[in-house]
Design a protein around this motif. Structure first.
Motif, short mmCIF file in Angstrom:
data_model
loop_
_atom_site.label_atom_id
_atom_site.label_comp_id
_atom_site.label_asym_id
_atom_site.label_seq_id
_atom_site.Cartn_x
_atom_site.Cartn_y
_atom_site.Cartn_z
N THR A 252 9.35 -5.10 -3.43
CA THR A 252 8.08 -5.60 -2.91
C THR A 252 7.51 -6.68 -3.83
N ARG A 253 7.70 -6.52 -5.15
CA ARG A 253 7.25 -7.55 -6.09
C ARG A 253 7.98 -8.88 -5.82
N ARG A 254 9.29 -8.78 -5.57
CA ARG A 254 10.04 -10.01 -5.29
C ARG A 254 9.56 -10.68 -4.00
N GLU B 3 -3.94 1.51 -8.35
CA GLU B 3 -4.14 2.52 -7.33
C GLU B 3 -4.43 1.86 -5.98
N PRO B 4 -3.99 2.47 -4.88
CA PRO B 4 -4.25 1.87 -3.56
C PRO B 4 -5.74 1.69 -3.28
N GLY B 5 -6.57 2.54 -3.86
CA GLY B 5 -8.02 2.41 -3.63
C GLY B 5 -8.56 1.10 -4.16
N ILE C 91 -3.70 -11.86 -5.67
CA ILE C 91 -4.32 -10.56 -5.97
C ILE C 91 -3.31 -9.44 -5.71
N LEU C 92 -2.62 -9.53 -4.58
CA LEU C 92 -1.62 -8.50 -4.25
C LEU C 92 -0.48 -8.50 -5.26
N GLN C 93 -0.05 -9.68 -5.67
CA GLN C 93 1.01 -9.77 -6.67
C GLN C 93 0.59 -9.13 -7.99
N ALA C 94 -0.66 -9.39 -8.40
CA ALA C 94 -1.17 -8.78 -9.65
C ALA C 94 -1.26 -7.27 -9.52
N ALA C 95 -1.69 -6.79 -8.35
CA ALA C 95 -1.79 -5.35 -8.13
C ALA C 95 -0.42 -4.68 -8.22
N LEU C 96 0.60 -5.32 -7.68
CA LEU C 96 1.95 -4.77 -7.75
C LEU C 96 2.49 -4.80 -9.18
N CYS D 111 0.83 -1.21 0.00
CA CYS D 111 0.00 0.00 0.00
C CYS D 111 0.87 1.26 0.00
N ARG D 112 1.90 1.25 0.81
CA ARG D 112 2.78 2.43 0.87
C ARG D 112 3.55 2.62 -0.43
N VAL D 113 4.02 1.51 -1.01
CA VAL D 113 4.79 1.59 -2.26
C VAL D 113 3.91 2.08 -3.40
N LEU D 114 2.67 1.59 -3.47
CA LEU D 114 1.77 2.00 -4.56
C LEU D 114 1.37 3.47 -4.40
N GLU D 115 1.38 3.98 -3.18
CA GLU D 115 1.10 5.41 -2.98
C GLU D 115 2.31 6.26 -3.37
#
Length: 434
Positions: free
Chosen positions: A334-336, A411-413, A401-406, A320-324
């Protein structure tokens, strides 16, 4: 189970204590072990009036003529490789001191000479636990302790056929052969035998070399170390009355588990091997149940899964912090981390599925667990491990899901909408720190 434990004790170079009523084949087990190893056998029944000469040999007349206080050892305990001492706790102080050193250090003082004895395994038997504190040291010398009962009512018919010289029809896994001539295990000793999978092919030298070979070849995973340490802390600090586990017994239990794994053809101790500790750590008859229940509860609770959940929660907050912030270097790191968590969860999910779908194959193929022990363990472990499998599957879904988001740098939202429970935990953590 008594056969298995005696064999394990001999392979580990340890001693076995059998507690139970007379006439339950305690001495017969020791005699068969002597025949199996081909070693010199010694047997004696102790009474309150037993003297050291009965165990260690008579004084040498020639020695006395030369002012030497030495014994004639041939044919007595100091020259035997397998021994059986009945009513072991009737040992008096004259016998006790020499017996303690002989059992633990494999040394015997004969006159002014300290001799190394060839003893591989001693089987002690008693109808009751020792009551005198001076016998505590002797009791602690027996790493494995087993309470022996009469043949069950269901097997009395087999006992009658055996007494009549008839063959016995047995079901797989009950540890008996059709001729009643001993135990045959499902080919699990090939790593210490000659490849035929029969324990009967082992020589005395192979028995002596197994413990060292296991020490050099078998690893002790962190999960097993956690069970060992938490079990000792539980027994000494939380049980009432406390169950004392000496440092010597704790260390020897580690080596015993290594031998059990090595003889099973494995290079790692498994968590299921810790079920053997019910015969190692208990002081009183009811302690065995406490040990067994703690081990089962610990395996079922899966502390590693709880730790993985905490790791994932920390990873989610960092994502969340990285995506912001959109820092590319931190994003790659974070991806690794996410990929590593996904891989870990995938392996864990596969392992649980294999265990449950295969009806606990690692437990069932162990040569050291009796059928009744396996059934009880499976019954105790299945409900919680089924629940653990669901938790892992859900955690894996969230990690993907988190891996795909990264990967997509969303967006964090969007993370808040996709994983609302985790996002609330993340926000709650921020609020508590503030």
């Amino acid at each position: 189970m008594e056969v298995r434990l005696l064999l394990l004790a001999a392979l580990a170079g340890e001693h076995l204590l059998l507690l139970g009523p007379p006439g339950t084949a305690k001495s017969e087990l020791a005699r068969r072990m002597a025949r199996l190893t081909g070693g010199t056998y010694f047997e004696r029944l102790l009474t309150r009036f037993s003297v050291p000469e009965e165990l260690f040999g008579p004084l040498s007349m020639k020695g006395l003529e030369n002012d030497e206080y030495v014994r004639q050892l041939d044919g007595y305990l100091p020259t035997s490789e397998v021994a059986f001492i009945d009513e072991i706790f009737k040992a008096n102080s004259a016998i006790l001191n020499a017996l303690l050193t002989l059992l633990n250090e494999r040394l015997f003082d004969n006159g002014n000479q300290r001799l190394r004895v060839p003893l591989l395994c001693l089987v002690g038997a008693s109808n009751e636990l020792p009551e005198s504190e001076e016998l505590d040291a002797l009791y602690d010398r027996f790493l494995i302790r087993r309470h022996v009962a009469q043949v069950s009512s269901a097997q009395l018919g087999s006992l009658a056929r055996l007494a009549a010289g008839q063959s016995i029809n047995t079901s797989p896994g009950d540890g008996a052969t059709s001729s009643g001539g001993g135990a045959e295990f499902n080919g699990a000793a090939t790593s210490v035998a000659d490849g035929t999978g029969r324990f009967g092919d082992l020589t005395l030298e192979e028995f002596r070399g197994t413990a060292k070979a296991a020490y050099n070849a078998v690893e002790l995973p962190d999960a097993v170390i956690d069970i060992l340490t938490s079990l000792r802390n539980y027994l000494q600090d939380k049980c009432e009355p406390p169950v004392y586990v000496s440092d010597r017994r704790f260390m020897k239990s580690v080596n015993l588990l290594q031998v059990a794994a090595h003889a099973d053809g494995r290079d790692q101790v498994h968590e299921y091997d810790c079920l053997l500790l019910e015969h190692v750590f208990g002081q009183r008859p009811d302690d065995a149940h406490k040990v067994k229940q703690f081990v089962l509860d610990t395996i079922a609770s899966d502390p590693g899964l709880q730790q993985t959940e905490l790791v994932f929660l920390g990873l989610f907050g960092r994502a969340c912090r990285v995506l912001e912030g959109r820092n590319q270097q931190e994003l790659e790191e974070t991806r690794r981390e996410a990929a590593a968590v996904v891989e870990l969860l995938d392996l864990r999910q596969g392992g649980l599925a294999q265990t449950l779908d295969g009806n606990f194959p690692d437990l069932r193929t162990s040569v050291w667990q009796s059928e009744s022990t396996v059934q009880a363990a499976v019954q105790a472990l299945t409900p919680q491990m089924t629940e653990n499998k669901k938790r892992v599957e859900e955690l894996l879904r969230e990690a993907l899901i988190l891996q795909a988001a990264l990967s997509n740098e969303t967006e964090p939202g969007l993370l808040e909408r996709l994983l609302p429970k985790r996002y609330k935990q993340y926000q709650k953590g921020i609020s508590s720190r503030a």
